[in-house]
Design a protein around this motif. Structure first.
Motif, PDB file in Angstrom:
ATOM      1  N   HIS A 118      19.084 -57.967 -45.383  1.00  0.00           N
ATOM      2  CA  HIS A 118      18.847 -56.585 -45.787  1.00  0.00           C
ATOM      3  C   HIS A 118      18.749 -55.668 -44.571  1.00  0.00           C
ATOM      4  N   TYR A 148      22.281 -54.895 -43.360  1.00  0.00           N
ATOM      5  CA  TYR A 148      22.977 -53.886 -44.157  1.00  0.00           C
ATOM      6  C   TYR A 148      22.515 -52.474 -43.778  1.00  0.00           C
ATOM      7  N   GLN A 149      21.247 -52.338 -43.493  1.00  0.00           N
ATOM      8  CA  GLN A 149      20.740 -51.023 -43.108  1.00  0.00           C
ATOM      9  C   GLN A 149      21.141 -50.681 -41.673  1.00  0.00           C
ATOM     10  N   ARG A 150      20.965 -51.649 -40.766  1.00  0.00           N
ATOM     11  CA  ARG A 150      21.221 -51.422 -39.343  1.00  0.00           C
ATOM     12  C   ARG A 150      22.689 -51.092 -39.088  1.00  0.00           C
ATOM     13  N   TYR A 151      23.599 -51.782 -39.754  1.00  0.00           N
ATOM     14  CA  TYR A 151      25.029 -51.633 -39.472  1.00  0.00           C
ATOM     15  C   TYR A 151      25.755 -50.860 -40.567  1.00  0.00           C
ATOM     16  N   SER A 152      25.045 -50.002 -41.257  1.00  0.00           N
ATOM     17  CA  SER A 152      25.641 -49.304 -42.404  1.00  0.00           C
ATOM     18  C   SER A 152      26.864 -48.479 -42.006  1.00  0.00           C
ATOM     19  N   ARG A 153      26.855 -47.914 -40.794  1.00  0.00           N
ATOM     20  CA  ARG A 153      28.003 -47.095 -40.379  1.00  0.00           C
ATOM     21  C   ARG A 153      29.231 -47.949 -40.097  1.00  0.00           C
ATOM     22  N   LEU A 181      29.691 -50.844 -41.862  1.00  0.00           N
ATOM     23  CA  LEU A 181      30.053 -51.387 -43.166  1.00  0.00           C
ATOM     24  C   LEU A 181      30.879 -50.417 -43.986  1.00  0.00           C
ATOM     25  N   THR A 182      30.696 -49.128 -43.721  1.00  0.00           N
ATOM     26  CA  THR A 182      31.465 -48.127 -44.464  1.00  0.00           C
ATOM     27  C   THR A 182      32.826 -47.855 -43.839  1.00  0.00           C
ATOM     28  N   GLN A 188      31.623 -57.185 -39.793  1.00  0.00           N
ATOM     29  CA  GLN A 188      30.259 -57.270 -39.292  1.00  0.00           C
ATOM     30  C   GLN A 188      29.789 -58.722 -39.229  1.00  0.00           C
TER      31      GLN A 188
END
Length: 390
Positions: free
Chosen positions: A13, A16-21, A23-24, A33
């Motif tokens: 989790h 997903y937050q740390r690498y959100s940019r 992942l999009t 990632q």
């Protein structure tokens, strides 16, 4: 692209937050990632180039980072080696770098090698990693890294800097050229000044190091076009990039073992020559120079062969500036003859090397002189602390 199996890696989790940019970005996404998290990258050096590239590799989510360095943090490093801070002066660079990396990304595994990379240990140190990133500043280690990467079949992400210019490439990747295709032979020792002698714009390694980090991420994720087969040249003064095409040399020597790279780069011979030259050039200590100055003697002249900007930083009283480049071109020889005018010649520089070189040139022109051991740094340390160290 490397081939770590993304299916064997899971994202948390926090990931997903740390690498959100990331992942999009469709080009990276979850699969990319995961590849970053599975990747193992080793950086040789935590100086000007290693600092920014390590910071960005950690932030990008590289799962395992190795660092090779045996130096300690010096105040003069802080102008460009941004991974280190004032509180870490006189402490090991690898420890300083690890502390900063884990502050950025506590989930990154950091392996430390507090040692000089040599022909004896290079293959063992580099073998566990997928990519080698060259953050070095000397030719023997660059050739050693190149040959080790060829033997281990690992990509070598290259960068180098000097004054206001930098270059970057990717070597030994997918059948592309290696460092020896660009530079088959090293330059003669002493021909290329070090950054300590020639200087470097502090911002420059930031840009080149970030390019190296970018290439590393591209290799891992398989996105974009790498610099393999291309040499990127950057001029900071003109803010211009140029690109040269590189191809493998079909008749290059086969790399089948690691060799003595200091011998290959001519360093033992250069050191022997330098030692011989030092024996031929008389020397005096800064204490002896101070006694001579205090005696009010008028039968000598003190020549400072540093650059004008260095002379402005601090000077020994009574010294006359005649920069080494002027002496090498010839006009400085005439100026020394003029200022000496039959008097005893004494020369100094920052540490002693340039003064020794200048005195060799002057000796060939018929002017004998004495070198001040340790130069103005020794003068500052032992005689006059008001003279700034740089």
């Amino acid at each position: 692209m490397l081939n770590p199996n993304p299916d064997s890696i899971s994202l948390t989790h926090d990931d997903y937050q740390r690498y959100s940019r990331h992942l999009t970005l469709p080009e990276i996404g979850v699969t990319g990632q995961k590849r970053l998290k599975a990747a193992r990258v080793i950086c040789i050096g935590t100086g000007g180039l290693g600092s920014p590239l390590l910071l960005y590799l950690a932030a990008a989510g590289i799962g395992r980072i190795g660092i090779v360095d045996f130096d300690i943090v010096d105040t003069s490093n802080l102008q460009r080696q941004i991974i280190h801070g004032t509180s870490w002066v006189n402490q090991p660079k690898i420890e300083s770098a690890k502390r900063r990396i884990l502050d950025i990304n506590p989930f990154c595994q950091v392996d430390l090698y507090n040692t000089r990379l040599t022909s004896q240990n290079a293959l063992d140190i580099l073998k566990p990693y997928d990519i080698v990133v060259d953050g070095t500043d000397n030719f023997p280690t660059r050739y050693l890294l190149n040959d080790a990467c060829v033997l281990l079949d690992k990509p070598n992400v290259y960068g180098s800097i000097f004054r206001f210019e930098g270059q970057a490439s990717v070597f030994n990747y997918q059948g592309g050229p290696n460092y020896r295709d660009l530079y088959p032979e090293p330059p003669p020792p002493g021909l290329v000044p070090s950054c300590a002698e020639g200087g470097v714009l502090g911002i420059l390694p930031g840009l080149i190091g970030v390019i190296q980090a970018t290439e590393t991420v591209k290799i891992i994720t398989g996105v974009g076009k790498t610099l393999s087969g291309r040499l990127l040249l950057y001029n900071a003064l003109e803010m211009k990039f140029r690109e040269l095409k590189l191809t493998p040399n079909p008749v290059r020597p086969t790399i089948d073992r690691l060799i003595d790279y200091e011998q290959f780069c001519g360093i033992p011979q250069a050191k022997a020559k330098e030692a011989q030259q030092k024996m031929e050039i008389p020397e005096m200590t800064v204490q002896e120079l101070k006694q001579l100055i205090d005696s009010d003697a008028t039968d000598f002249v003190l020549v400072d062969v540093r650059n004008p900007d260095e002379y402005e930083i601090g000077k020994i009283p009574g010294s006359v500036l005649v920069p080494l480049p002027d002496i090498e071109r010839g006009e400085g020889v005439e100026k020394v003859k003029e200022v000496a005018n039959g008097k005893r010649l004494i020369a100094h520089c920052k540490k002693g090397g340039r003064a020794s070189k200048a005195l060799q040139i002057l000796k060939e022109a018929g002017i004998e002189g004495t070198n001040v051991t340790g130069g103005i740094l020794a003068w500052s340390e032992q005689i006059d602390p008001s003279v700034p160290q740089y």
